[in-house]
Design an enzyme around this catalytic site. Structure first.
Site, PDB file in Angstrom:
ATOM      1  N   LYS A  55     -13.198  33.361  10.132  1.00 47.38           N
ATOM      2  CA  LYS A  55     -12.142  32.315  10.389  1.00 47.38           C
ATOM      3  C   LYS A  55     -12.467  30.942   9.933  1.00 47.38           C
ATOM      4  O   LYS A  55     -11.606  30.104   9.352  1.00 47.38           O
ATOM      5  CB  LYS A  55     -12.120  32.269  11.845  1.00 47.38           C
ATOM      6  CG  LYS A  55     -11.497  33.343  12.639  1.00 47.38           C
ATOM      7  CD  LYS A  55     -11.618  33.561  14.016  1.00 47.38           C
ATOM      8  CE  LYS A  55     -11.300  34.993  14.445  1.00 47.38           C
ATOM      9  NZ  LYS A  55     -11.467  35.358  15.995  1.00 47.38           N
ATOM     10  N   GLN A  99     -14.564  32.304  20.774  1.00 50.67           N
ATOM     11  CA  GLN A  99     -14.588  33.682  20.256  1.00 50.67           C
ATOM     12  C   GLN A  99     -15.027  34.680  21.492  1.00 50.67           C
ATOM     13  O   GLN A  99     -15.934  34.333  22.391  1.00 50.67           O
ATOM     14  CB  GLN A  99     -15.731  34.017  19.291  1.00 50.67           C
ATOM     15  CG  GLN A  99     -15.583  35.429  18.718  1.00 50.67           C
ATOM     16  CD  GLN A  99     -14.529  35.957  17.783  1.00 50.67           C
ATOM     17  OE1 GLN A  99     -13.844  35.151  17.122  1.00 50.67           O
ATOM     18  NE2 GLN A  99     -14.248  37.218  17.766  1.00 50.67           N
ATOM     19  N   ASP A 122      -5.226  30.560  20.005  1.00 52.72           N
ATOM     20  CA  ASP A 122      -5.129  31.992  20.248  1.00 52.72           C
ATOM     21  C   ASP A 122      -3.956  32.519  21.249  1.00 52.72           C
ATOM     22  O   ASP A 122      -3.741  33.658  21.102  1.00 52.72           O
ATOM     23  CB  ASP A 122      -6.375  32.213  21.226  1.00 52.72           C
ATOM     24  CG  ASP A 122      -7.680  32.846  20.332  1.00 52.72           C
ATOM     25  OD1 ASP A 122      -7.357  33.590  19.250  1.00 52.72           O
ATOM     26  OD2 ASP A 122      -8.797  32.772  20.661  1.00 52.72           O
TER      27      ASP A 122
HETATM   28  N1  GUN Z   1     -12.108  38.439  19.864  1.00 49.56           N
HETATM   29  C1  GUN Z   1     -11.685  39.584  19.263  1.00 49.56           C
HETATM   30  N2  GUN Z   1     -10.315  39.212  18.798  1.00 49.56           N
HETATM   31  C2  GUN Z   1     -10.367  37.858  18.998  1.00 49.56           C
HETATM   32  C3  GUN Z   1      -9.346  37.087  18.863  1.00 49.56           C
HETATM   33  O1  GUN Z   1      -8.078  37.194  18.250  1.00 49.56           O
HETATM   34  N3  GUN Z   1      -9.614  35.705  19.438  1.00 49.56           N
HETATM   35  C4  GUN Z   1     -10.816  35.423  20.043  1.00 49.56           C
HETATM   36  N4  GUN Z   1     -10.979  34.164  20.700  1.00 49.56           N
HETATM   37  N5  GUN Z   1     -11.678  36.359  20.231  1.00 49.56           N
HETATM   38  C5  GUN Z   1     -11.494  37.443  19.767  1.00 49.56           C
END
Ligand code: GUN
Length: 300
Positions: A55, A99, A122
């Site tokens: 990311k 995350q 998100d």
């Molecule tokens: N963990 C797995 N997928 C995601 C996501 O799309 N966003 C976040 N914040 N954590 C994750």
């Protein structure tokens, strides 16, 4: 039977990222605003480390500022909430991603609620969940995986799914439920199926658009698929390693080769929806930065 189209997630993600980078450059040139994404990780989960690194890298490739906060596993909930409060108040940060999953002593829900809904790239905050449920898709931050999956559906079927049946297998807050809302907003007739659904194969066979998000390797077989359906596989499952191999193969929730003999188009795993998730995260961050600069946010 002609083989289906194998939907190219890499190309679809590259198209989104190309537009994001272009719009980011325009925002910098015309408004002097550099989009900023803060990514927060707590603990050392190896899969999460990989996701977070990708990311941050993608953000920099789009011309964004990326702020990475790696906290030890024993960080208290209060300390994490204090960091979120600082990021909420920081005008250089337009998107905040914490995350998940978090260590067990921290409440995911409390942390998500603490994020400013206007920086919740998100799309997990209850305000954004509510906006999407109310059909306010232009105002909401839409969760990135379903938003990316929806672009793949639109590329094949167009943006109006009137008269079509969509079946989403899986009812998670991150994928199943928001995917169903997006399909409904596009006028599909939507069913959410799950592990307790009676005769799941028969329900799947109704689908012109079938979205699999259950986390069960290759559960959806070729004979569960309506001929000509568009099949979007959100699952990422690692099979046990074969003899002599250190790692098992990655597969989706759909038996891909079988699906390819029946469907009109299928997303592969890997190389499908997964690549769109990060691309749409960049899209949401750019939208947030555009709004903060008082500009109409571009749609993806
Ligand atoms: N963990 C797995 N997928 C995601 C996501 O799309 N966003 C976040 N914040 N954590 C994750």
């Amino acid at each position: 039977m002609a083989a289906a189209v194998r939907i190219d997630g890499k190309a679809a993600a590259a198209a989104v990222l190309g537009r994001v980078a272009e719009e980011a450059a325009r925002l910098v040139a015309e408004a002097g605003v550099v989009p900023g994404l803060a990514v927060v990780i707590v603990g050392e989960d190896p899969a999460s480390q990989v996701y977070v690194a990708s990311k941050a890298k993608r953000a920099e490739e789009c011309g964004f500022r990326s702020f990475r906060h790696a906290l030890p596993a024993e960080t208290s909930e209060a300390d994490l909430l204090a960091l979120v409060a600082r990021l909420n108040a920081d005008p250089a940060v337009h998107g905040i991603l914490v995350q998940l999953p978090l260590p067990r002593h921290i409440s995911d829900a409390a942390v998500i609620r603490a994020i400013d809904p206007d920086k919740d790239v998100d799309g997990f905050h209850p305000v954004n969940v509510g906006r999407l449920a109310a059909g306010q898709t232009a105002e909401a931050f839409v969760p990135c995986t379903p938003a990316g999956a929806m672009i793949m559906v639109r590329d094949i079927l167009g943006s109006d799914l009137s008269g079509l049946e969509a079946v989403v297998v899986g009812r998670s807050n991150i994928v199943g439920k928001p995917m169903a809302q997006l399909l409904l907003a596009a006028n599909a007739t939507v069913t959410i199926a799950h592990s307790r659904t009676k005769d799941l194969p028969a329900v799947c066979r109704r689908a012109d658009v079938l979205v699999a998000a259950v986390g069960r390797p290759e559960m959806i077989r070729g004979d569960w698929i309506k001929p000509g359906a568009v099949v979007i596989d959100v699952g990422i499952n690692r099979l046990p390693p074969e003899a002599g191999a250190s790692k098992g193969r990655l597969v989706g929730d759909v038996a891909f080769d079988e699906a390819m003999t029946v469907a009109r188009a299928v997303t592969p795993v890997p190389g499908g929806v997964g690549l769109m998730t990060v691309a749409l995260l960049m899209g949401n961050t750019l939208r947030s930065a555009a709004r903060a600069a008082g500009r109409e946010p571009p749609a993806f």
